[in-house]
Design an enzyme around this catalytic site. Sequence first.
Site, short mmCIF file in Angstrom:
data_model
loop_
_atom_site.label_atom_id
_atom_site.label_comp_id
_atom_site.label_asym_id
_atom_site.label_seq_id
_atom_site.Cartn_x
_atom_site.Cartn_y
_atom_site.Cartn_z
N GLY A 30 -2.32 -20.54 -0.98
CA GLY A 30 -3.56 -21.21 -0.61
C GLY A 30 -4.04 -20.95 0.80
O GLY A 30 -4.82 -21.74 1.34
N ASN A 125 -15.01 -13.98 -5.70
CA ASN A 125 -13.57 -13.71 -5.60
C ASN A 125 -13.32 -12.86 -4.36
O ASN A 125 -14.15 -12.02 -3.98
CB ASN A 125 -13.09 -12.96 -6.84
N HIS A 127 -10.68 -10.02 -2.79
CA HIS A 127 -9.69 -9.05 -3.27
C HIS A 127 -9.20 -8.20 -2.10
O HIS A 127 -10.02 -7.74 -1.29
CB HIS A 127 -10.31 -8.16 -4.34
#
Length: 219
Positions: A30, A125, A127
């Site tokens: 996290g 997202n 990456h």
Amino acid sequence: MAMIADIGGNEGARAPSAPIKIAVFASGNGSNFQALAEAVRDGKVNATIELVVCDKPAAYVLERAKQFQVESYVFSPKQYPSKEAYEAEIVAKLQATGIDLIVMAGYMRLLTPVLVEPYYGRIINVHPALLPAFAGIKGVEQALEYGAKITGATVHFVDGGMDTGPIIAQKAVEIQEGDNLETLSARIQQVEYELLPTVAGWIAEGRVTLYGRKVTINN
């Protein structure tokens, strides 16, 4: 397909709108959630983080969520008959919470149309590579094994494929002589911690336009 991702509702000099509501999906430590939560807390992103969605009951991201007083929605995929079944439950929770933007921050599962379709253009997202190079899992390892000289981080919209959605922003990281997985991952993560909140901020300000695969950041 045309879409204007002006979730924040800002245009030009128009007065700032209400904060957008964010849900963060994560499966592990996290640290990207932490970076985003700190940016929100410090007023760098006009948003509130309303929810953490996690598929790992022991993931440390849940402790981080508690520290920021963010509600967690935890589920065990094996308890459902299909991926579509638990995603339907998640969608109901997101809609009940009024979520505007979904941030995938280390969530290790591909999404089905059950979740993607109602939120397309509102799911991003991060990456650890310069997409479309080194998509999928172990992006850092792939770059090292390939012998690449440059890698980096990408924030993109999610379309249900394996890191195939339209690219919003990227930042390069040079691979240095003697780099290993630990050293390179650490430098890429530092870039992610800046890039992800920046993109979330742009979306909250209504500056991101999506048309087909082309993403434009408006002033």
